[in-house]
Design a protein around this motif. Structure first.
Motif, PDB file in Angstrom:
ATOM      1  N   GLY A  19     137.211  72.515 103.794  1.00 46.94           N
ATOM      2  CA  GLY A  19     137.186  72.490 102.336  1.00 46.94           C
ATOM      3  C   GLY A  19     136.120  73.410 101.767  1.00 46.94           C
ATOM      4  N   LEU A  20     134.941  73.417 102.390  1.00 48.78           N
ATOM      5  CA  LEU A  20     133.882  74.318 101.935  1.00 48.78           C
ATOM      6  C   LEU A  20     134.295  75.783 102.096  1.00 48.78           C
ATOM      7  CD1 LEU A  20     130.657  72.580 103.290  1.00 48.78           C
ATOM      8  CD2 LEU A  20     131.263  72.986 100.898  1.00 48.78           C
ATOM      9  N   LEU A  21     134.896  76.102 103.229  1.00 54.09           N
ATOM     10  CA  LEU A  21     135.349  77.484 103.459  1.00 54.09           C
ATOM     11  C   LEU A  21     136.453  77.873 102.480  1.00 54.09           C
ATOM     12  CD1 LEU A  21     135.351  77.677 107.364  1.00 54.09           C
ATOM     13  CD2 LEU A  21     133.709  78.696 105.768  1.00 54.09           C
ATOM     14  N   LEU A  22     137.352  76.942 102.199  1.00 53.83           N
ATOM     15  CA  LEU A  22     138.411  77.200 101.222  1.00 53.83           C
ATOM     16  C   LEU A  22     137.814  77.494  99.854  1.00 53.83           C
ATOM     17  CD1 LEU A  22     141.441  77.212 100.424  1.00 53.83           C
ATOM     18  CD2 LEU A  22     141.182  74.761  99.979  1.00 53.83           C
ATOM     19  N   ALA A  23     136.876  76.670  99.431  1.00 52.58           N
ATOM     20  CA  ALA A  23     136.222  76.886  98.137  1.00 52.58           C
ATOM     21  C   ALA A  23     135.495  78.222  98.126  1.00 52.58           C
ATOM     22  CB  ALA A  23     135.254  75.744  97.833  1.00 52.58           C
ATOM     23  N   PHE A  24     134.810  78.544  99.206  1.00 54.43           N
ATOM     24  CA  PHE A  24     134.064  79.800  99.262  1.00 54.43           C
ATOM     25  C   PHE A  24     135.004  81.004  99.203  1.00 54.43           C
ATOM     26  CE2 PHE A  24     131.629  83.234 101.146  1.00 54.43           C
ATOM     27  CZ  PHE A  24     130.425  83.105 100.466  1.00 54.43           C
TER      28      PHE A  24
ATOM     29  N   PHE B 289     134.286  61.146 113.425  1.00 60.56           N
ATOM     30  CA  PHE B 289     133.258  61.847 112.666  1.00 60.56           C
ATOM     31  C   PHE B 289     133.467  63.355 112.767  1.00 60.56           C
ATOM     32  CE2 PHE B 289     129.075  63.909 112.446  1.00 60.56           C
ATOM     33  CZ  PHE B 289     128.709  63.543 111.162  1.00 60.56           C
ATOM     34  N   ALA B 290     133.757  63.839 113.957  1.00 57.24           N
ATOM     35  CA  ALA B 290     133.975  65.279 114.151  1.00 57.24           C
ATOM     36  C   ALA B 290     135.186  65.760 113.357  1.00 57.24           C
ATOM     37  CB  ALA B 290     134.158  65.589 115.636  1.00 57.24           C
ATOM     38  N   GLU B 291     136.224  64.954 113.314  1.00 57.87           N
ATOM     39  CA  GLU B 291     137.418  65.321 112.548  1.00 57.87           C
ATOM     40  C   GLU B 291     137.119  65.346 111.050  1.00 57.87           C
ATOM     41  OE1 GLU B 291     142.039  63.888 111.955  1.00 57.87           O
ATOM     42  OE2 GLU B 291     140.914  63.199 113.700  1.00 57.87           O
ATOM     43  N   SER B 292     136.392  64.359 110.559  1.00 59.42           N
ATOM     44  CA  SER B 292     136.008  64.334 109.148  1.00 59.42           C
ATOM     45  C   SER B 292     135.142  65.530 108.800  1.00 59.42           C
ATOM     46  CB  SER B 292     135.238  63.047 108.829  1.00 59.42           C
ATOM     47  OG  SER B 292     136.069  61.930 108.976  1.00 59.42           O
ATOM     48  N   PHE B 293     134.199  65.852 109.666  1.00 58.11           N
ATOM     49  CA  PHE B 293     133.340  67.009 109.449  1.00 58.11           C
ATOM     50  C   PHE B 293     134.158  68.293 109.433  1.00 58.11           C
ATOM     51  CE2 PHE B 293     130.378  70.339 110.729  1.00 58.11           C
ATOM     52  CZ  PHE B 293     129.339  70.117 109.847  1.00 58.11           C
ATOM     53  N   SER B 294     135.147  68.381 110.306  1.00 58.49           N
ATOM     54  CA  SER B 294     136.027  69.550 110.359  1.00 58.49           C
ATOM     55  C   SER B 294     136.787  69.728 109.051  1.00 58.49           C
ATOM     56  CB  SER B 294     136.999  69.410 111.534  1.00 58.49           C
ATOM     57  OG  SER B 294     137.945  70.440 111.523  1.00 58.49           O
ATOM     58  N   HIS B 295     137.300  68.639 108.499  1.00 58.59           N
ATOM     59  CA  HIS B 295     138.015  68.711 107.213  1.00 58.59           C
ATOM     60  C   HIS B 295     137.068  69.130 106.089  1.00 58.59           C
ATOM     61  CE1 HIS B 295     141.761  67.189 108.722  1.00 58.59           C
ATOM     62  NE2 HIS B 295     141.199  66.072 109.164  1.00 58.59           N
ATOM     63  N   ALA B 296     135.869  68.582 106.099  1.00 55.21           N
ATOM     64  CA  ALA B 296     134.887  68.934 105.068  1.00 55.21           C
ATOM     65  C   ALA B 296     134.514  70.415 105.176  1.00 55.21           C
ATOM     66  CB  ALA B 296     133.652  68.054 105.198  1.00 55.21           C
ATOM     67  N   TRP B 297     134.289  70.894 106.379  1.00 58.88           N
ATOM     68  CA  TRP B 297     133.940  72.301 106.585  1.00 58.88           C
ATOM     69  C   TRP B 297     135.083  73.204 106.117  1.00 58.88           C
ATOM     70  CZ3 TRP B 297     129.715  74.855 106.922  1.00 58.88           C
ATOM     71  CH2 TRP B 297     129.713  76.159 107.387  1.00 58.88           C
TER      72      TRP B 297
ATOM     73  N   SER C 206     123.965  68.944  92.954  1.00 64.14           N
ATOM     74  CA  SER C 206     124.817  68.430  91.871  1.00 64.14           C
ATOM     75  C   SER C 206     125.740  69.512  91.328  1.00 64.14           C
ATOM     76  CB  SER C 206     123.960  67.873  90.733  1.00 64.14           C
ATOM     77  OG  SER C 206     123.202  66.788  91.180  1.00 64.14           O
ATOM     78  N   VAL C 207     125.198  70.707  91.164  1.00 68.95           N
ATOM     79  CA  VAL C 207     126.020  71.812  90.656  1.00 68.95           C
ATOM     80  C   VAL C 207     127.112  72.157  91.658  1.00 68.95           C
ATOM     81  CG1 VAL C 207     126.016  74.266  90.034  1.00 68.95           C
ATOM     82  CG2 VAL C 207     124.223  72.749  89.166  1.00 68.95           C
ATOM     83  N   LEU C 208     126.774  72.220  92.932  1.00 71.22           N
ATOM     84  CA  LEU C 208     127.774  72.553  93.952  1.00 71.22           C
ATOM     85  C   LEU C 208     128.871  71.485  94.020  1.00 71.22           C
ATOM     86  CD1 LEU C 208     125.514  73.939  96.817  1.00 71.22           C
ATOM     87  CD2 LEU C 208     127.047  75.235  95.318  1.00 71.22           C
ATOM     88  N   VAL C 209     128.464  70.230  93.962  1.00 71.31           N
ATOM     89  CA  VAL C 209     129.454  69.142  93.997  1.00 71.31           C
ATOM     90  C   VAL C 209     130.355  69.200  92.768  1.00 71.31           C
ATOM     91  CG1 VAL C 209     129.724  66.633  93.860  1.00 71.31           C
ATOM     92  CG2 VAL C 209     128.115  67.630  95.495  1.00 71.31           C
ATOM     93  N   LEU C 210     129.771  69.416  91.593  1.00 69.07           N
ATOM     94  CA  LEU C 210     130.590  69.510  90.380  1.00 69.07           C
ATOM     95  C   LEU C 210     131.529  70.715  90.432  1.00 69.07           C
ATOM     96  CD1 LEU C 210     128.314  68.442  87.423  1.00 69.07           C
ATOM     97  CD2 LEU C 210     130.524  67.487  88.055  1.00 69.07           C
TER      98      LEU C 210
ATOM     99  N   PHE D 239     132.129  79.237  92.800  1.00 71.33           N
ATOM    100  CA  PHE D 239     131.478  78.547  93.914  1.00 71.33           C
ATOM    101  C   PHE D 239     130.611  79.532  94.695  1.00 71.33           C
ATOM    102  CE2 PHE D 239     131.375  76.560  98.187  1.00 71.33           C
ATOM    103  CZ  PHE D 239     130.797  75.353  97.835  1.00 71.33           C
ATOM    104  N   ARG D 240     131.105  80.744  94.910  1.00 74.81           N
ATOM    105  CA  ARG D 240     130.309  81.761  95.609  1.00 74.81           C
ATOM    106  C   ARG D 240     129.044  82.105  94.824  1.00 74.81           C
ATOM    107  NH1 ARG D 240     135.530  83.752  96.502  1.00 74.81           N
ATOM    108  NH2 ARG D 240     135.300  85.368  94.904  1.00 74.81           N
ATOM    109  N   ILE D 241     129.166  82.188  93.508  1.00 75.47           N
ATOM    110  CA  ILE D 241     127.996  82.469  92.669  1.00 75.47           C
ATOM    111  C   ILE D 241     126.982  81.331  92.790  1.00 75.47           C
ATOM    112  CG2 ILE D 241     127.206  82.673  90.275  1.00 75.47           C
ATOM    113  CD1 ILE D 241     129.914  84.172  89.754  1.00 75.47           C
ATOM    114  N   HIS D 242     127.463  80.096  92.760  1.00 74.94           N
ATOM    115  CA  HIS D 242     126.564  78.945  92.879  1.00 74.94           C
ATOM    116  C   HIS D 242     125.947  78.859  94.275  1.00 74.94           C
ATOM    117  CE1 HIS D 242     127.188  77.349  88.914  1.00 74.94           C
ATOM    118  NE2 HIS D 242     128.502  77.340  89.077  1.00 74.94           N
ATOM    119  N   ILE D 243     126.677  79.260  95.286  1.00 76.32           N
ATOM    120  CA  ILE D 243     126.112  79.301  96.646  1.00 76.32           C
ATOM    121  C   ILE D 243     124.974  80.316  96.693  1.00 76.32           C
ATOM    122  CG2 ILE D 243     126.573  80.071  99.019  1.00 76.32           C
ATOM    123  CD1 ILE D 243     127.501  77.257  98.643  1.00 76.32           C
ATOM    124  N   ALA D 244     125.183  81.484  96.081  1.00 74.26           N
ATOM    125  CA  ALA D 244     124.130  82.508  96.053  1.00 74.26           C
ATOM    126  C   ALA D 244     122.889  81.979  95.336  1.00 74.26           C
ATOM    127  CB  ALA D 244     124.646  83.776  95.379  1.00 74.26           C
TER     128      ALA D 244
END
Length: 124
Positions: free
Chosen positions: A17-22, A7-15, A61-65, A28-33
């Motif tokens: 990915g979020l940082l990469l997108a940001f 679980f920790a490894e999966s969470f690390s990969h997801a995090w 939904s917008v963030l996922v898309l 993505f940064r605009i949608h985060i704001a």
């Protein structure tokens, strides 16, 4: 591998990915704001549970898309020489999906928040 380690490894990969997108995706940064504004509005205004749920679901939904759009763009760029003419169409179609979702999310936000904003401004 233990369940917690997996679980920790999966969470690390997801995090990651979020940082990469940001870091790499301006949209993505605009949608985060915009998401932060929605979250603040959910905390500030006395919204009904269903109003909060609708706003949070639309925001997510917008963030996922947007993440899916970034992924499809990268995959399309990867195979572009093989699918030539359709590469541009694929990117445009995915961007259209994000545009529709974000437009309707904004409309929902205004529809739900404007009455609360008016009441808030009347109190101050």
């Amino acid at each position: 591998m233990s369940l917690i380690h997996g679980f920790a490894e999966s969470f690390s990969h997801a995090w990651r990915g979020l940082l990469l997108a940001f870091r790499t995706e301006r949209s993505f940064r605009i949608h985060i704001a915009a998401s932060i504004v929605v979250l603040l509005a959910c905390m500030l205004f006395p919204l009904a549970a269903w109003e909060r749920a609708v706003l949070l679901l639309a925001t997510a939904s917008v963030l996922v898309l947007e993440l899916l759009n970034s992924m499809v763009e990268r995959l399309t760029d990867l195979v572009k020489p093989r699918i030539h003419a359709y590469a541009h169409d694929i990117k445009d179609l995915m961007a259209a999906a994000v545009l529709i979702a974000s437009s309707f999310a904004a409309a929902l936000g205004f529809f739900i928040l404007i009455p609360h904003l008016g009441a808030f401004l009347d109190r101050i």
